[in-house]
Each structure stands twice: as structure tokens, then as C-alpha cells.
Design an enzyme around this catalytic site. Sequence first.
Site, mmCIF file in Angstrom:
data_model
loop_
_atom_site.group_PDB
_atom_site.id
_atom_site.type_symbol
_atom_site.label_atom_id
_atom_site.label_comp_id
_atom_site.label_asym_id
_atom_site.label_seq_id
_atom_site.Cartn_x
_atom_site.Cartn_y
_atom_site.Cartn_z
ATOM 1 N N GLY A 1 0.836 -1.188 0.000
ATOM 2 C CA GLY A 1 0.000 0.000 0.000
ATOM 3 C C GLY A 1 0.872 1.240 0.000
ATOM 4 O O GLY A 1 2.007 1.210 0.509
ATOM 5 N N GLN B 1 3.328 9.991 0.757
ATOM 6 C CA GLN B 1 4.589 9.248 0.863
ATOM 7 C C GLN B 1 5.508 9.492 -0.336
ATOM 8 O O GLN B 1 6.691 9.176 -0.284
ATOM 9 C CB GLN B 1 4.325 7.747 1.010
ATOM 10 C CG GLN B 1 3.679 7.398 2.343
ATOM 11 C CD GLN B 1 3.473 5.902 2.448
ATOM 12 O OE1 GLN B 1 2.471 5.377 1.983
ATOM 13 N NE2 GLN B 1 4.431 5.201 3.028
ATOM 14 N N CYS C 1 5.814 0.160 7.505
ATOM 15 C CA CYS C 1 5.484 1.236 6.571
ATOM 16 C C CYS C 1 6.696 1.521 5.690
ATOM 17 O O CYS C 1 7.831 1.550 6.182
ATOM 18 C CB CYS C 1 5.112 2.483 7.374
ATOM 19 S SG CYS C 1 4.722 3.921 6.362
ATOM 20 N N LEU C 2 6.464 1.745 4.402
ATOM 21 C CA LEU C 2 7.577 2.037 3.490
ATOM 22 C C LEU C 2 8.302 3.327 3.890
ATOM 23 O O LEU C 2 9.465 3.505 3.544
ATOM 24 C CB LEU C 2 7.075 2.149 2.046
ATOM 25 C CG LEU C 2 6.558 0.846 1.417
ATOM 26 C CD1 LEU C 2 6.013 1.116 0.027
ATOM 27 C CD2 LEU C 2 7.643 -0.224 1.367
ATOM 28 N N HIS D 1 -4.329 2.104 7.743
ATOM 29 C CA HIS D 1 -2.955 2.616 7.692
ATOM 30 C C HIS D 1 -2.794 3.651 6.572
ATOM 31 O O HIS D 1 -2.274 4.750 6.794
ATOM 32 C CB HIS D 1 -2.001 1.429 7.486
ATOM 33 C CG HIS D 1 -0.561 1.803 7.347
ATOM 34 N ND1 HIS D 1 0.405 1.417 8.238
ATOM 35 C CD2 HIS D 1 0.080 2.543 6.414
ATOM 36 C CE1 HIS D 1 1.579 1.901 7.864
ATOM 37 N NE2 HIS D 1 1.416 2.587 6.753
ATOM 38 N N GLU D 2 -3.268 3.284 5.376
ATOM 39 C CA GLU D 2 -3.076 4.186 4.224
ATOM 40 C C GLU D 2 -3.930 5.444 4.355
ATOM 41 O O GLU D 2 -3.470 6.537 4.032
ATOM 42 C CB GLU D 2 -3.391 3.466 2.910
ATOM 43 C CG GLU D 2 -2.540 2.229 2.624
ATOM 44 C CD GLU D 2 -1.044 2.459 2.748
ATOM 45 O OE1 GLU D 2 -0.575 3.590 2.509
ATOM 46 O OE2 GLU D 2 -0.327 1.504 3.098
ATOM 47 N N HIS E 1 -2.398 8.070 6.536
ATOM 48 C CA HIS E 1 -1.353 8.890 5.886
ATOM 49 C C HIS E 1 -1.941 10.184 5.313
ATOM 50 O O HIS E 1 -1.263 11.214 5.283
ATOM 51 C CB HIS E 1 -0.697 8.115 4.742
ATOM 52 C CG HIS E 1 0.429 7.214 5.160
ATOM 53 N ND1 HIS E 1 1.557 7.669 5.799
ATOM 54 C CD2 HIS E 1 0.624 5.877 4.982
ATOM 55 C CE1 HIS E 1 2.392 6.648 6.017
ATOM 56 N NE2 HIS E 1 1.837 5.549 5.541
HETATM 57 NI NI NI Z 1 2.690 3.662 5.537
#
Ligand code: NI
Length: 167
Positions: free
Chosen positions: A46, A51, A91-92, A133-134, A137
Amino acid sequence: MAIRVIRTEEDPVLRKISKPVKEVTPKIITLIDDMLDTMYEAMGVGLAAPQVGILKRLVVIDMGELSNGVLKLVNPEIIDQEGEQLCEEGCLSFPDRWAQTRRPNRVTVKALDENGNPVTLTGEGDLAKCFCHELDHLDGIVFLDKAVPGSVVNTAGVRRAQNRRRR
Ligand code: NI
């Protein structure tokens, strides 16, 4: 399509509130495609537009069978949630961190798809976690904000040790 730079750690863009997308233009579609390329290259499931440094309410998800393939969500909103689950989360944007979080177990999201048509999606378990989560953001919230106290693990040292061993 292109791979964009993933913003990490203390980058202030991760803490800002994203703006709704007024219209799904070709430029927005290019951004969505770039987000997918960037997510796959980083081996994520995701990614949210902030991000990659763009403060627009856009999310891409691909959890395989669980998400029925690729989801491209424009202006997504949680309209219903129920239950609770204890999650393992990463998380990335925080590549060396893992934590436990508590999330709803079932979440329904309303959004527009890449054609600008309204869609409603329900996810359970890991997909519910991913939606939460997404979408967080988009409001400048990261998973570490919701970590169960004492559960954050930093694997940076482990990775450095592994890199040393490989040499
Ligand atoms: Ni994330």
C-alpha cells in the site's frame, strides 16, 4: 510511468493533511500509476500520495487475492468500522520499524475509482488494517502514532549486521 522517491522518517510532508482531488485528470492517473510502480519496486502492499511528497487524497493498495488485485482509491473515507484486531505493522516510510497496533477488524471505505466512479469496499483482517494505515497517511498520521506502547522494534541494527556478514 516512473518510480518516485519515497519520503521517510522525519520528512514534514508525512505530517501534513492532504487535499481532496477535485477531478481525476490525466495528471492524477499518471500519479496513481507512478505510485503503483513505486510501491511494487519497494515491495510494499500500500502507498499513499503524501509518501511520494504529493498532498492529495490518493491511495493505492495491492494485497493480491485479499484486495482482489489493485485498488486505486481517490478521496477514500472510512464510512463504517467494527471489531478490533491486534496488528503487526510496518510502513515504506519507516523501513526499519515494526510495531503492534490495534485496528478495527472490518472497515468499509467509500472512494472514487480512477474513472471517477464511486466505489464502496469492505475489508477484513489485513485488508482492514491496510485501509486504516493508508487512509491515516492522508491525515498526517503514521502507524508509529498508534503503536501499542513498548511494541516498536527497530531493525536497522540487525540489517547493518547482516550487510556486514554478506561482505
Ligand atoms: Ni505507511
